[in-house]
Design an enzyme around this catalytic site. Structure first.
Site, PDB file in Angstrom:
ATOM      1  N   ARG A 268      15.033  12.487  37.914  1.00 20.93           N
ATOM      2  CA  ARG A 268      15.247  11.815  39.316  1.00 20.93           C
ATOM      3  C   ARG A 268      14.103  11.621  40.038  1.00 20.93           C
ATOM      4  O   ARG A 268      14.078  12.198  41.437  1.00 20.93           O
ATOM      5  CB  ARG A 268      16.536  12.656  39.951  1.00 20.93           C
ATOM      6  CG  ARG A 268      17.854  12.831  39.536  1.00 20.93           C
ATOM      7  CD  ARG A 268      18.237  11.364  39.717  1.00 20.93           C
ATOM      8  NE  ARG A 268      19.876  11.460  39.252  1.00 20.93           N
ATOM      9  CZ  ARG A 268      20.376  11.420  37.968  1.00 20.93           C
ATOM     10  NH1 ARG A 268      19.515  11.368  36.952  1.00 20.93           N
ATOM     11  NH2 ARG A 268      21.550  11.235  37.642  1.00 20.93           N
TER      12      ARG A 268
ATOM     13  N   SER B 105      25.448  11.891  43.322  1.00 22.53           N
ATOM     14  CA  SER B 105      24.970  13.239  43.072  1.00 22.53           C
ATOM     15  C   SER B 105      24.190  13.585  44.535  1.00 22.53           C
ATOM     16  O   SER B 105      23.129  12.859  44.606  1.00 22.53           O
ATOM     17  CB  SER B 105      24.122  13.756  42.088  1.00 22.53           C
ATOM     18  OG  SER B 105      24.724  13.319  40.764  1.00 22.53           O
TER      19      SER B 105
ATOM     20  N   GLU C 254      18.971  15.680  46.106  1.00 28.02           N
ATOM     21  CA  GLU C 254      18.325  14.659  45.586  1.00 28.02           C
ATOM     22  C   GLU C 254      18.303  13.476  46.344  1.00 28.02           C
ATOM     23  O   GLU C 254      17.599  12.425  46.189  1.00 28.02           O
ATOM     24  CB  GLU C 254      19.378  14.122  44.323  1.00 28.02           C
ATOM     25  CG  GLU C 254      18.697  13.586  43.015  1.00 28.02           C
ATOM     26  CD  GLU C 254      19.564  12.080  43.228  1.00 28.02           C
ATOM     27  OE1 GLU C 254      18.882  11.130  43.062  1.00 28.02           O
ATOM     28  OE2 GLU C 254      20.623  12.146  42.709  1.00 28.02           O
TER      29      GLU C 254
END
Ligand code: EPU
Length: 335
Positions: free
Chosen positions: A160, A235, A331
């Site tokens: 990520r 997420s 994130e």
């Protein structure tokens, strides 16, 4: 060209009703260059699928609507190079590659957002990340107005992560991405547990890329909320990586804790499990909440402000830290 006081609610998948003081929809590189010539401090809004807007935005907001997808002239024995402009919807692009029988993106089906932002956080799901099929991207450098090419090694993809999220943050606008996909003998990736189970459910023993895509779509639909129904950004946290020593201590107390071995010294723990253990799964706090099927996803029940979602995220961070001694990392990009 610029519109004044525009609600950003339709432009972010969290559905946060923040306002842009000035807003422009850009559909050509030339137009983008003209704007960048005059305004250096701008906010680039693409698919809006990985942001949480906590304030109104006072700098000019540029909504990238660059469209186009095609097969490039470059070709290797079993590889085809497919290019898409930044404003193409990710999932529609994936479906188009599959219709053409190009393999590589099937596991990344149904991820919200646009092509242009896919490399920013190296999107990934079900055993595949963008970096596995990425060839190069073009990006406009804001300081010079020039288009630069980034090959894979220059993007420094990680879990990520990419240079566009850290050292180059705010410096480049990704305008197109080229992927290298297979023409035949596709390398299917069906190891992720749920994929096998889903294929077996339909008695598929020799899946093709469309079968894998359909399995992924079914799994995602069963676990992850559709932003069309309920605002979310996928997420919200990353899965934390901890040391083997810390893992061994925790495992004594929580023998059922799921984990993935990363190396001899590092272990990744699903943040969704940690958050669920803290009792947050399916809980609602005013207009904000934690999704009932996947605790890693925060949701907006309709009228949540960005601050409300962020407050819930902070409560989760604190609780997980107190219970497990693990500091989760957010994130999503907080604006
Ligand atoms: N789990 C729980 N409770 C939950 C959620 C998960 O106990 O509420 C456990 C599951 O039982 C399983 C493990 O955690 O043992 C992993 O769950 P899952 O397969 O759903 O994957 P994840 O690690 O929670 C990651 C990505 C997702 C991606 C899936 C599938 C991150 C931050 N998230 O989630 O990505 O779809 O794997 O590959 O890495 C996204 O980035 O927006 C996203 C949805």
């Amino acid at each position: 060209m610029f519109q004044k006081n525009i609600s950003l609610k339709p432009y972010n998948t969290f559905g946060i009703n923040a306002y842009a003081k000035s807003f422009v929809m850009v559909n050509s590189i030339h137009q983008l260059q003209e704007i960048i010539d005059k305004h250096k401090d701008v906010f680039i809004l693409s698919g809006g699928s990985n942001i949480l807007i906590t304030n109104n935005i006072s700098i000019p907001v540029i909504h990238l609507d660059l469209k186009g997808k095609f097969v490039t002239e470059k070709e290797d024995q079993n590889l085809v190079y497919v290019k898409a402009l930044a404003g193409e919807n990710w999932h529609e692009f994936v479906l188009w590659t599959l219709e053409n029988n190009f393999g590589g993106l099937e596991n990344l089906s149904l991820i919200p957002g646009n092509v242009g932002t896919s490399p920013m956080q190296n999107i990934g799901a079900y055993g595949v990340e963008i970096k596995d099929v990425f060839y190069e991207l073009e990006a406009l450098e804001i300081s010079t107005g020039k288009i630069k090419i980034f090959k894979k090694d220059k993007c420094k993809f990680g879990y990520r992560e990419s240079v566009f999220k850290n050292i180059h943050k705010g410096k480049f606008i990704i305008t197109s991405v080229t992927f290298q996909l297979t023409k035949e003998n596709h390398q299917l990736n069906t190891n992720y547990g749920a994929i096998q189970t889903e294929l077996e459910k339909h008695q598929i023993t020799e899946p093709n890329i469309i079968d894998v895509s359909n399995a992924i779509i079914a799994i995602r639909k069963s676990k992850l909320p559709d932003p069309k129904d309920i605002g979310n950004s996928g997420s919200f946290f990353k899965n934390p990586v901890i040391s083997v020593d810390q893992f061994k201590d925790l495992e004594k107390e929580y023998p059922k804790m799921p984990y993935y071995k990363i190396s001899d010294s590092l272990i990744k723990i699903p943040a969704g499990w940690l958050i669920e253990q803290c009792g947050f799964k399916g809980k609602r706090f005013g207009e904000a909440g934690v999704h009932k099927n996947q605790a890693l996803v925060l949701v907006n029940y309709g009228d949540a402000t960005g601050k409300e979602i962020l407050d819930l995220a902070k409560k989760i961070l604190q609780t997980v830290s107190n219970k497990f001694g693990i500091d989760l990392e957010i994130e999503v990009n907080i604006i």
